[in-house]
Design a protein around this motif. Structure first.
Motif, short mmCIF file in Angstrom:
data_model
loop_
_atom_site.label_atom_id
_atom_site.label_comp_id
_atom_site.label_asym_id
_atom_site.label_seq_id
_atom_site.Cartn_x
_atom_site.Cartn_y
_atom_site.Cartn_z
N GLU A 464 -30.83 5.85 -46.13
CA GLU A 464 -31.62 6.76 -45.32
C GLU A 464 -30.80 8.02 -44.98
OE1 GLU A 464 -34.76 6.28 -44.28
OE2 GLU A 464 -34.98 4.26 -45.13
N GLU A 465 -31.51 9.13 -44.75
CA GLU A 465 -30.83 10.35 -44.33
C GLU A 465 -30.34 10.25 -42.89
OE1 GLU A 465 -33.09 13.85 -44.98
OE2 GLU A 465 -33.28 13.56 -47.14
N SER A 466 -31.13 9.61 -42.05
CA SER A 466 -30.75 9.41 -40.65
C SER A 466 -31.39 8.13 -40.16
CB SER A 466 -31.19 10.60 -39.79
OG SER A 466 -32.61 10.74 -39.83
N TRP A 467 -30.84 7.61 -39.07
CA TRP A 467 -31.37 6.39 -38.47
C TRP A 467 -32.15 6.78 -37.22
CZ3 TRP A 467 -26.30 2.99 -38.80
CH2 TRP A 467 -26.07 2.67 -40.15
N GLU A 468 -33.48 6.63 -37.31
CA GLU A 468 -34.37 7.05 -36.23
C GLU A 468 -34.74 5.89 -35.30
OE1 GLU A 468 -35.40 10.17 -35.94
OE2 GLU A 468 -34.77 11.02 -37.86
N ARG A 469 -34.41 4.65 -35.70
CA ARG A 469 -34.82 3.49 -34.92
C ARG A 469 -33.60 2.71 -34.48
NH1 ARG A 469 -37.74 3.29 -39.41
NH2 ARG A 469 -36.84 1.32 -40.09
N VAL A 470 -33.66 2.17 -33.30
CA VAL A 470 -32.48 1.54 -32.72
C VAL A 470 -32.07 0.29 -33.50
CG1 VAL A 470 -32.84 2.43 -30.40
CG2 VAL A 470 -33.98 0.33 -31.08
N GLU A 471 -33.04 -0.40 -34.13
CA GLU A 471 -32.66 -1.60 -34.86
C GLU A 471 -31.77 -1.28 -36.06
OE1 GLU A 471 -37.12 -0.91 -35.82
OE2 GLU A 471 -35.76 -0.72 -34.12
N GLN A 472 -31.90 -0.05 -36.61
CA GLN A 472 -31.01 0.35 -37.70
C GLN A 472 -29.57 0.45 -37.19
OE1 GLN A 472 -33.39 3.90 -38.49
NE2 GLN A 472 -33.72 3.19 -40.58
N TRP A 473 -29.42 0.99 -35.99
CA TRP A 473 -28.06 1.13 -35.43
C TRP A 473 -27.46 -0.23 -35.09
CZ3 TRP A 473 -25.47 5.59 -35.58
CH2 TRP A 473 -26.20 6.76 -35.77
N LEU A 474 -28.27 -1.15 -34.60
CA LEU A 474 -27.76 -2.48 -34.30
C LEU A 474 -27.34 -3.19 -35.58
CD1 LEU A 474 -27.15 -4.57 -32.15
CD2 LEU A 474 -29.50 -5.40 -32.36
N GLU A 475 -28.15 -3.02 -36.63
CA GLU A 475 -27.79 -3.57 -37.93
C GLU A 475 -26.45 -2.98 -38.40
OE1 GLU A 475 -28.41 -5.29 -41.95
OE2 GLU A 475 -29.40 -5.70 -40.04
N GLY A 476 -26.30 -1.65 -38.24
CA GLY A 476 -25.04 -1.02 -38.64
C GLY A 476 -23.86 -1.54 -37.84
N ALA A 477 -24.05 -1.77 -36.52
CA ALA A 477 -22.96 -2.28 -35.68
C ALA A 477 -22.54 -3.68 -36.13
CB ALA A 477 -23.39 -2.29 -34.22
N MET A 478 -23.51 -4.53 -36.44
CA MET A 478 -23.17 -5.89 -36.89
C MET A 478 -22.46 -5.85 -38.24
SD MET A 478 -26.31 -8.36 -35.60
CE MET A 478 -27.64 -7.46 -36.37
N ARG A 479 -22.85 -4.93 -39.12
CA ARG A 479 -22.18 -4.84 -40.41
C ARG A 479 -20.77 -4.28 -40.25
NH1 ARG A 479 -24.73 -6.44 -44.57
NH2 ARG A 479 -26.98 -6.71 -44.53
N ALA A 480 -20.61 -3.33 -39.33
CA ALA A 480 -19.26 -2.83 -39.08
C ALA A 480 -18.38 -3.94 -38.52
CB ALA A 480 -19.32 -1.65 -38.10
N LEU A 481 -18.92 -4.77 -37.66
CA LEU A 481 -18.14 -5.87 -37.07
C LEU A 481 -17.72 -6.88 -38.13
CD1 LEU A 481 -17.32 -7.04 -34.19
CD2 LEU A 481 -19.31 -8.52 -34.47
#
Length: 854
Positions: A464-481
């Motif tokens: 995606e070009e940008s993350w407009e929904r909060v669930e995308q950011w939570l998914e990214g945080a879990m993958r970073a962890l």
């Protein structure tokens, strides 16, 4: 002789007419040979064309003629003629019926009759392929067609023969014309002035070929079978064109009476007309007719019933004993005009009613608005007003429910963290808080448990070009962890680059800073902004406790998290929490200790298109781009996200997580309401607008209420899909937090813009008034009326008379007094319309009259 070679060439060349002549000359054996080879030729032809190509259709007529002339059995011919591959449904009507009839002409009569029956039973709709051939075979063979509704509808779907009387199908199909389903819709546009079936049937009746009585009986029989107004439109026109005489109507009076209670309006109207003309009805028949008509929802029929009743009783006063039940039923009419007329007639004939009839009327008085109930009670209670006062007395306002309950705790398990959750803001807050808390307790353990659940999961978010929904950011945080991320520094890379609404940016910044803290291993042990109450508030004492935990752990609070926590603090200060915050050594502690709830001024401007302030958009619908443009001003706090949130920039129309926004500003509900303004108007069919859940959240939040909150409440009140919006109005009124005048003004503007329907707003306001908010509803209606009343010469809006009647009822229940200039001016206009009658009644009520009209 090689008959097949010549036949094959004619089929391939699509020469159906020459082929028909050739087939007629074949002997029995040659026909069998050709019939045996047709399937193989069809297979070869089909292979030449793509499945979507219409090339095979071009050969259809030739193939049909060949099969009709050579296949042996009627069943085989019927199947062959309408194979889908060379005669598809969408190819239009058959153009080769004469050719097919020609090659069938030498078949035995019984064989052709069998084919005709088979073709008839294949029909499913009036314009089915094969209808023309089936009708032609039926006419040729003279057999009685099998009972099949689509055949009758197909018979009348084309223009009748020039001489309908000579049609062999007339005697067979005419009786079924009044029973078969689908005929009415085929003939719905027929008129006697045209050359169609209506004129043809009238001509046949005039010539004596068809019995006039049979047509009248058929129409009445069709009415009794029921159907929609469209289904019965043709039969209504036929019946009225036949114009039954009074004697003919009298013979069918019982049938006409049976049509009055529930048949479509046009049918009931003709039944009334015939019954009134026949003049031979018994008293019981009259009572049945009046009661049926005065219970109808159509105002035209109720008026007709009242007129019939009144004239009958004036001619024969002994019939007055029959009018009590019908008039009592009309007391419940949805029109103030009809209620007033029913009361007028009841009062006029009260002296001739039986005691039982008078009791029936008294029991129905509670269905009337106060002023009419008073008139009826005076006439039917022996002059005792007190005894006959309307039974309905508005109840007191119900107590408001609790403003807030405790917020549920953060999630505490890996299963909850990775389960697909609903999209509510409460669930997301629990997920964020749970993720941070679990990571703070045991980062390595959490990563180990999460990793198997994420491997092989969706990496599409990184495309995606940008993350407009909060669930995308939570998914990214879990993958970073768990070291399964497909991109580094995602917190910077995927933040939207274009303008977004401030509440959405705050949500995204909170999620992004958690992702950044995971990547940089600076995650605090817990979050500050997780609500403690269902409104979104964070108790000041709990916020300070969380700061103490973070400070004790040697961590730093997240910036956006802190600013959201400040916006969620209650408006009432907690001195003890302030003293505890002052003892903290962190900068966040000093900010909390010095925090005071900012005062914000919110303004709202109605605009039409790109035109500025002062543009006259009244009487325009929202198709002309009526917009609500909010703005807010507040003293700067020095905190960027807080200042952004309290400024309400004009661009705030993002759709994502819009329902969550009131929870981000629970102490500034007018600001939160301002952010919802872009979703007040529905621009496209099916587009979501503000709903009662947002209105309820605003009602339970804190802070001043003004124009923006009033717009939201008015919008949901006028939406028939949101009956729970009445509860929001009652809840706000019970807390004395309802800006009734402003709601009225905004409701008037929304009605004037065409966004809301009058009938829906009336229903909601009446429900609120009857549940205890009558004084508030009066203030709403009184403020809306000057906006809604038409200027001299202007056509009133639909339903405005009913709105005025509601205003009068609310004023009566509230004991309201005080002249409204616009109402006074309109009451002085000349005329006797229902709207003017209601306006004059309201004016008399407000200026001290007892509400009775002279």
């Amino acid at each position: 002789m090689d008959h097949w070679g010549e036949i094959e060439k004619l089929i391939v060349a699509c020469q159906a007419d020459r082929l028909a002549e050739r087939v007629k000359g074949l002997d029995e054996q040659a026909r069998k040979d050709v019939a045996a080879r047709l399937p193989e030729l069809l297979k070869e032809l089909r292979a030449r064309f793509d499945r979507w190509d219409d090339g095979l259709v071009a050969h259809g007529s030739a193939l049909r003629v060949a099969g009709a002339g050579t296949l042996g059995g009627a069943a085989a011919v019927a199947s062959w003629l309408y194979r889908r591959d060379f005669a598809p449904q969408w190819d239009g009507p058959d153009s080769d019926v004469h050719l097919v009839l020609g090659v069938l002409a030498d078949r035995p009569a019984a064989w052709r009759a069998d084919l005709a029956e088979r073709l008839v039973l294949r029909m499913r709709v009036p314009d089915d392929r094969g209808m023309a051939l089936a009708l032609a075979l039926l006419r040729e063979t003279g057999i009685e067609p099998p009972p099949h509704d689509p055949l009758v509808a197909g018979w009348v779907s084309g223009e009748p023969r020039s001489s309908l009387s000579a049609d062999p199908l007339l005697d067979h199909l005419l009786p079924r014309l009044f029973e078969a389903q689908g005929v009415g819709r085929v003939l719905q546009w027929e008129k006697a002035s045209g050359k169609g079936w209506l004129r043809a049937l009238l001509a046949a009746a005039e010539s004596g070929r068809v019995k006039r009585e049979a047509l009248i009986d058929g129409c009445v029989r069709r009415f009794l079978l029921g159907g929609t107004a469209i289904d019965l439109r043709f039969f209504v026109r036929l019946h009225e064109a036949l114009d039954p005489a009074p004697a003919e109507a009298a013979a069918r009076a019982r049938d006409y009476l049976r049509l009055l209670p529930a048949s479509p309006g046009p049918v009931a109207e003709l039944a009334v007309k015939r019954l009134r003309a026949c003049g031979e009805l018994t008293a019981d028949d009259l009572a049945e007719a009046w009661e049926s008509l005065l219970f109808r929802p159509e105002r035209k029929l109720v008026r007709a019933g009242m007129s019939w009743l009144d004239r009958s009783v004036r001619r024969a006063p002994e019939l007055a004993g029959l009018v009590a039940a019908p008039l009592a039923g009309a007391f419940a009419a949805d029109s103030a005009e009809l209620q007033e007329k029913a009361v007028e007639l009841a009062v006029a004939h009260a002296g001739r009613m039986t005691e039982e009839g008078r009791a029936t009327v008294r029991e129905a008085i509670e269905l009337l608005p106060p002023h009419l109930g008073l008139r009826a009670a005076t006439a039917f209670a022996g002059g005792s007003v007190a005894e006959g006062e309307p039974a309905f007395v508005p109840p007191p306002l119900p107590a408001a429910p609790e403003r807030a309950v405790a917020f549920p705790p953060p999630i505490e398990s890996i299963e909850e963290l990775t389960t697909e959750a609903d999209r509510s803001w409460k669930t997301w807050e629990r997920l964020l808080a749970g993720f941070v808390t679990l990571a703070g307790r045991d980062r390595a353990g959490l990563a180990a448990e999460l990793r198997p659940r994420l491997i092989g999961g969706p990496y599409w978010i990184y495309r995606e070009e940008s993350w407009e929904r909060v669930e995308q950011w939570l998914e990214g945080a879990m993958r970073a962890l768990t070291a399964t991320a497909a991109a580094q520094r995602a917190w910077l890379r995927y933040m939207p680059k274009t303008r977004r609404a401030a509440p959405l940016l705050l949500l995204l910044h909170r999620a992004a800073e958690i992702l950044r803290a995971v990547e940089e291993d600076t995650l605090p042990p817990l979050l500050l902004a997780t609500p403690t109450h269902s409104t979104g508030h964070v108790a000041a004492a709990e916020l300070v406790r969380r700061l103490e935990v973070i400070e004790a752990a040697g961590a730093k609070p997240l910036a956006a998290d802190l600013q959201q926590a400040l916006l969620r603090l209650p408006r009432t200060p907690d001195p003890e929490a302030v003293r505890r915050a002052a003892r903290l050594t962190s900068g966040a502690g000093r900010i909390v200790a010095g925090w005071t709830c900012p005062e914000v001024t919110v303004e709202l401007e109605w605009r039409c298109g790109d035109e500025g302030e002062g543009h006259d958009w009244h009487d325009r619908s929202h198709d002309h781009d009526v917009r609500l443009v909010p703005s807010a001003t507040a003293a700067p706090t020095g905190l960027p996200l807080v200042d952004l949130m309290l400024s309400v920039p004009e661009h705030s129309g993002d759709a994502e997580h819009r329902a969550w926004w009131p929870s981000t500003l629970p102490s500034h509900r007018e600001v939160a309401a301002a952010y919802l303004m872009p979703c007040v108007f529905r621009r496209f069919w099916g587009e979501d607008t503000v709903g009662p859940e947002q209105a309820r959240a605003l009602a339970r939040a804190e802070g001043p209420v003004g124009t923006a909150f009033a717009v939201v409440l008015a919008r949901v009140l006028g939406d028939p899909r949101m009956p729970e919006s009445v509860d929001v109005l009652l809840e706000s009124a019970a807390r004395d937090e309802l800006p009734a005048e402003e709601v009225g003004r905004q409701a008037g503007l929304l009605l004037a813009s065409g966004e809301l329907r009058m009938i829906d707003m009336i229903a909601a306001l009446e429900a609120a008034a009857r549940r205890g908010a009558h004084a508030h509803v009066w203030r709403i209606a009184a403020t809306a009326l000057p906006i809604l009343l038409p200027a001299p010469g202007e056509r009133p809006r639909n339903g405005l008379a009913d709105f005025v009647a509601l205003a009068a009822a609310a004023a009566g229940w509230s004991g309201a007094r005080g002249e409204i200039p616009e109402v006074r001016a309109m009451a002085a206009r000349r005329g006797g319309s229902g709207l003017l009658r209601e306006i004059r009644r309201l004016h008399d009520l407000l200026t001290g009259d007892d509400g009775q009209e002279g």
